[in-house]
Design an enzyme around this catalytic site. Structure first.
Site, PDB file in Angstrom:
ATOM      1  CB  SER A  56      -0.941   0.103   1.112  1.00  0.00           C
ATOM      2  OG  SER A  56       0.145   0.243   2.323  1.00  0.00           O
ATOM      3  CG  ASP A  93      -4.064  -2.400  -1.490  1.00  0.00           C
ATOM      4  OD1 ASP A  93      -4.861  -2.262  -2.381  1.00  0.00           O
ATOM      5  OD2 ASP A  93      -4.190  -2.267  -0.435  1.00  0.00           O
ATOM      6  CG  HIS A  94      -6.300   1.660  -2.072  1.00  0.00           C
ATOM      7  ND1 HIS A  94      -7.558   1.967  -2.834  1.00  0.00           N
ATOM      8  CD2 HIS A  94      -6.161   0.573  -1.488  1.00  0.00           C
ATOM      9  CE1 HIS A  94      -8.470   0.951  -2.538  1.00  0.00           C
ATOM     10  NE2 HIS A  94      -7.802   0.244  -1.349  1.00  0.00           N
ATOM     11  CD  GLU A 147     -12.233   0.681  -5.119  1.00  0.00           C
ATOM     12  OE1 GLU A 147     -11.231   0.387  -4.894  1.00  0.00           O
ATOM     13  OE2 GLU A 147     -13.084   1.285  -4.219  1.00  0.00           O
ATOM     14  N   GLY A 192     -10.470  -0.764   7.442  1.00  0.00           N
ATOM     15  CA  GLY A 192     -10.342  -0.637   8.920  1.00  0.00           C
ATOM     16  C   GLY A 192     -10.788  -1.526   9.845  1.00  0.00           C
ATOM     17  CG  HIS A 234     -10.169  -3.015  -2.106  1.00  0.00           C
ATOM     18  ND1 HIS A 234      -8.855  -2.536  -1.691  1.00  0.00           N
ATOM     19  CD2 HIS A 234     -10.170  -3.747  -3.250  1.00  0.00           C
ATOM     20  CE1 HIS A 234      -8.489  -2.341  -3.156  1.00  0.00           C
ATOM     21  NE2 HIS A 234      -9.202  -3.294  -3.843  1.00  0.00           N
ATOM     22  N   GLY A 235     -11.286  -4.252   2.015  1.00  0.00           N
ATOM     23  CA  GLY A 235     -11.834  -4.026   3.335  1.00  0.00           C
ATOM     24  C   GLY A 235     -12.724  -5.178   3.542  1.00  0.00           C
TER      25      GLY A 235
HETATM   26 ZN   LIG Z   1      -8.324  -1.313  -0.245  1.00  0.00          ZN
END
Ligand SMILES: [Zn+2]
Length: 332
Positions: A56, A93-94, A147, A192, A234-235
Site C-alpha cells: 500500500s 494496492d490503491h 475500481e 479498517g 477490499h476491506g
Molecule cells: Zn483497499
C-alpha cells in the site's frame, strides 16, 4: 527495468481464471515488515495456496518501495526453501497515479491497482485505461485492477467518509473501455477495524455489534452483466472479537470494532469474487500477541520474543483464512 518474471513472480491472470472457475478467492495480504511476510509465506506454503502480496501507499512510506520489492523476491526464494514453491503476485494496492503504477511495473511488480474510484466516471476511465495500456504493453504482461464505487473507512492514505455502492449499470462499459483484468467493487465492505457505525448495526446482549449484511444483490447483478469476470473485494477483514478482547484485556482500547462475518466472505468467495483483501485482521492478531507478551513478561526486551509470537499467531490466522474462508488452500 526489471520484469517480475526475473524475480519468479506471476501476474493474476491465470490465478483469477482458475479461482473464478473453481469457486474460491485468492488471498491478498498486505505486508510492510519481515515478520508479516514470513507469516504469509509460511501459511500459504503450508496450506498450498497461491498468494497476492500487497504493497500500500503507507507500506511504501514506512518500508520503502525498493526494500519491499526485494523482500518479495526473498519471499519467492523462501517458499522454494520451504519445499513448495507457490504462485506469488506482487501487487500495488490503491495506486493513485499513472507515474506510481509505472514505477512499480518497472521495478518488478506483477500487478497494480489504479484506484480512480473517487474521480468522476470519465476521468476514472481515462486514468485506468492509461495504466492498462502501459501495463499490458510490457514484454511480460502486468495485470491491472480498477475500481468502481467507493468504500468507506480508512486504510493508510485511503479514506472516505461514506461508501457509494458500485452501480451495476456502469461495470460493462468500464471494463470494455479500460481493458482492466479485474474490478474492485463496493457492496458493503469497508477499510479498517470499525467497518460500520454502531447505529448501522444491531447488538447482541453482550454488547457485540452485528453488522448489516453485504449487498449480494448488487454482486449478482454485476455477475450477470460480466459473466466470469474477476471481481475483487477490499476491506474484508472480519475483525475477530477474540483478538479485540485480548487487546482490551491487556490495556488496549478498540471500541466499536466490527468487521465482515467470515460466512459472508465464504459465500462471496464462491462467486466471481476471486481476490479478497485482508489487512486489519493481521494487525489485530499481531497487536494482541505483542500486548500479551509485554503485559505477562514486563522484563522482556528482545524484539524477537514479542515479534516471534506475533508472527506465529499471524501465520495461524492466515492459514485459517485460506482453509476455512477463501477456499484457496490446496489450489497452488
Ligand atoms: Zn483497499
Amino acid at each position: 527495468m526489471t520484469s517480475y518474471k526475473e524475480l519468479g513472480l506471476v501476474n493474476t491472470v491465470e490465478l483469477f481464471r482458475k479461482a473464478v472457475k473453481g469457486g474460491y478467492a485468492i488471498p491478498a495480504y498486505n505486508f510492510n515488515n519481515m515478520e508479516q511476510l514470513q507469516a504469509i509465506i509460511q501459511a500459504c506454503v503450508e496450506t498450498k495456496s497461491p498468494v497476492i502480496l500487497q504493497v500500500s501507499a503507507g507500506a511504501r512510506k514506512y518500508a520503502n518501495q525498493t526494500m519491499l520489492r526485494y523482500m518479495a523476491q526473498g519471499a519467492v526464494e523462501y517458499s522454494k526453501e520451504l519445499g513448495y514453491p507457490i504462485p506469488i503476485v506482487l501487487h500495488l494496492d490503491h495506486g493513485d497515479s499513472f507515474e506510481l503504477c509505472k514505477s512499480c511495473i518497472e521495478t518488478g511488480f506483477s500487478s497494480v491497482m489504479i484506484d480512480g474510484s473517487h474521480l468522476p466516471y470519465d476521468e476514472n476511465v481515462a486514468l485506468t485505461k492509461k495504466v492498462v495500456d502501459f501495463a499490458h504493453s510490457q514484454k511480460d504482461y502486468v495485470s491491472v485492477e480498477g475500481e468502481l464505487g467507493v468504500l468507506a473507512g480508512v486504510e493508510d492514505d485511503v479514506a472516505a467518509e461514506k461508501s457509494h455502492y458500485t452501480q451495476p449499470s456502469e461495470v460493462q462499459d468500464f471494463v470494455k473501455k479500460t481493458g482492466v483484468d479485474s474490478l474492485a467493487i463496493s457492496i458493503g465492505t469497508s477499510h479498517g477495524r470499525t467497518k460500520f457505525k454502531p447505529e448501522q448495526c444491531t447488538r447482541t446482549k453482550d454488547g457485540i455489534l452485528i453488522p448489516p449484511p453485504l449487498r449480494f444483490d448488487i454482486l449478482e447483478e454485476i455477475e450477470k452483466r460480466l459473466p466470469g469476470f474477476p471481481i475483487v473485494l477490499h476491506g474484508s477483514s472480519s475483525v475477530p472479537i477474540e483478538y479485540v478482547k485480548i487487546i482490551e484485556q491487556y490495556g488496549g482500547k478498540l471500541s466499536d470494532s466490527v468487521g465482515i462475518p467470515e460466512e459472508q466472505l465464504r459465500k462471496a468467495a464462491k462467486s466471481a469474487v476471486c481476490k479478497i483483501n485482508i489487512d486489519s485482521d493481521g494487525r489485530l492478531a499481531m497487536t494482541a500477541m505483542i500486548r500479551k507478551v509485554f503485559s505477562e513478561k514486563p522484563d522482556e526486551f528482545d524484539p524477537r520474543k514479542y515479534l516471534g509470537p506475533a508472527r506465529d499467531e499471524l501465520k495461524k490466522l492466515y492459514a485459517h483464512k485460506n482453509q476455512d474462508v477463501l477456499g484457496s488452500a490446496g489450489q497452488a
